[in-house]
Design a protein around this motif. Structure first.
Motif: not given
Length: 412
Positions: A290-294
């Motif tokens: 997963a890639v954090p939106p930030a």
């Protein structure tokens, strides 16, 4: 004689569905408006409307008066009877789950949203998890009783031949389970699975009637890459197709994709691929779960500031998408190309790559790209597509009288 009775009943069912479909598409309508939209005679419409009202499927209410000097008896409008039943919509993706309880009129009654972690379905079987969540929603809304007409679930991945589960999904450990049969066996509810890509295309047509009859391709760019497709030959406005656009091979033997293959479009254009390229991580390295939106917003900011590594990552992403589009428009005619999802925020950095990639094909050079629309929030088209597919299926069952509102069934 028997054939004549059968034909009459078939026409009656078709007319019932025409009326329900007009109300579904246009909202509350007077009888004259329904007649104009459906082409039914006033006499036929009067009989069908009385039939639907008697079955508890449609109800009547006075049309709101405009202005303070309105005189005379207000027109009576027909509208779906909200008390005819309920449906449960479940939207599941790699990061979250959203459950929405709606009545037959399409009005939202209750909604619950929760996060989805990468280990969730290794800790609990998918079917058991769905059954538990559905049970919790029913317990929260005891008034729905036996009037829940079904559960519709939007998923990411490839459905199996039966449509009861998935053979593969980017949602870890979701594939290989018969979800539909388990829900019916435990709860007695009819469940249906829908691919998210198809719902995006369906939903855009419902949201924009101007797209009716047009060939449209919706491309989701975010944690995954997906496509929904409606061809000009799809006369039915809620018809649509899901494609594995993100898993077409862009470069054979290239970057590692979450699906395990190498060289997929997604392996260059999804958020994890852009993150990998922006930080010069080897392309054969395992994709981030997963890639954090930030973190993704930080890469966009770097590209805005002229960071060459970030800009190159977005150009590569655009190029992969563009090559895929070039293949698509070489096969079918597309009137509108719609990009959806959070990564549309970086479209300006991908645009040159998209144009270059599409132009690598003959038809891409000759036709150019179709008109492009950007929709940052893919949630509304997906939700609308899922809602309308579910409610129109109930309309068909009510029109055929294979199912009726609970109150009517008990009266019979």
């Amino acid at each position: 004689m028997a054939q004549g009775v059968a034909d009459t009943e078939m026409i009656r069912r078709q007319n019932r569905l025409l009326v329900l479909d007009a109300l579904r598409r246009h909202g509350p309508l007077s009888r004259s408006q329904v007649a104009a939209l459906t082409g039914l005679s006033n006499a036929t419409l009067t009989a069908i409307a009385a039939d639907l009202v008697g079955d508890g499927i449609v109800t009547e209410h006075a049309e709101p008066q405009s202005g303070t000097k309105a005189r005379g008896r207000p027109a009576v409008q027909l509208v779906h009877n909200r008390n005819a039943g309920f449906v449960l919509l479940i939207e599941l993706d790699v990061n979250r789950c959203r459950m929405s309880l709606l009545d037959y009129g399409g009005v939202l009654i209750d909604r619950v949203e929760s996060g989805v972690g990468p280990t969730l379905f290794s800790e609990i079987a998918p079917a058991a998890w769905f059954i538990e969540r559905i049970g919790q929603m029913i317990a929260r809304n005891t008034e729905i009783g036996a009037t829940l007409h079904g559960v519709s679930i939007s998923v990411q991945g490839i459905l199996d031949a039966s449509g009861h589960g998935l053979t593969w999904s980017p949602i870890a450990h979701l594939g290989g389970h018969d979800i539909v049969t388990a829900i019916h066996g435990r709860l007695g509810l009819t469940a249906r699975l829908f691919k998210r890509g198809r719902l995006m295309a369906d939903g855009m047509r419902w949201l924009d009637p101007g797209l009716t009859g047009a060939g449209i391709a919706t491309i989701y760019i975010g944690s995954t890459i997906g496509m929904g497709l409606i061809l000009p030959t799809d006369a039915n406005p809620d018809a649509g197709h899901a494609t594995e656009f993100g898993h077409m091979i862009h470069i054979p033997g290239g970057a590692l994709c979450r699906c395990g293959a190498r060289g997929c479009v997604e392996a260059y254009a999804a958020d994890y691929a852009i993150l990998r390229a922006a930080y010069s991580v080897p392309e054969h390295a395992a994709p981030a779960s997963a890639v954090p939106p930030a973190d993704f917003q930080h890469i966009i900011a770097r590209a805005h500031q002229g960071d060459r590594s970030a800009q190159r990552a977005f150009t590569m992403a655009g190029n992969a998408i563009g090559h895929g589009i070039g293949r698509l428009i070489s096969i079918v005619e597309i009137d509108r190309l719609i990009f959806l999802g959070p990564n549309t925020a970086a479209y300006e950095h991908m645009e040159a790559g998209i144009v270059e990639g599409a132009a690598a094909s003959l038809m891409g050079r000759m036709r150019g790209l179709p008109p492009i629309q950007r929709v940052p929030d893919a949630g509304e088209p997906i939700y609308r597509g899922l809602m309308m597919k579910t409610l129109t299926e109930i309309d068909k069952a009510f029109a055929d009288r294979t199912s009726l509102p609970a109150a009517r069934r008990s009266a019979e």
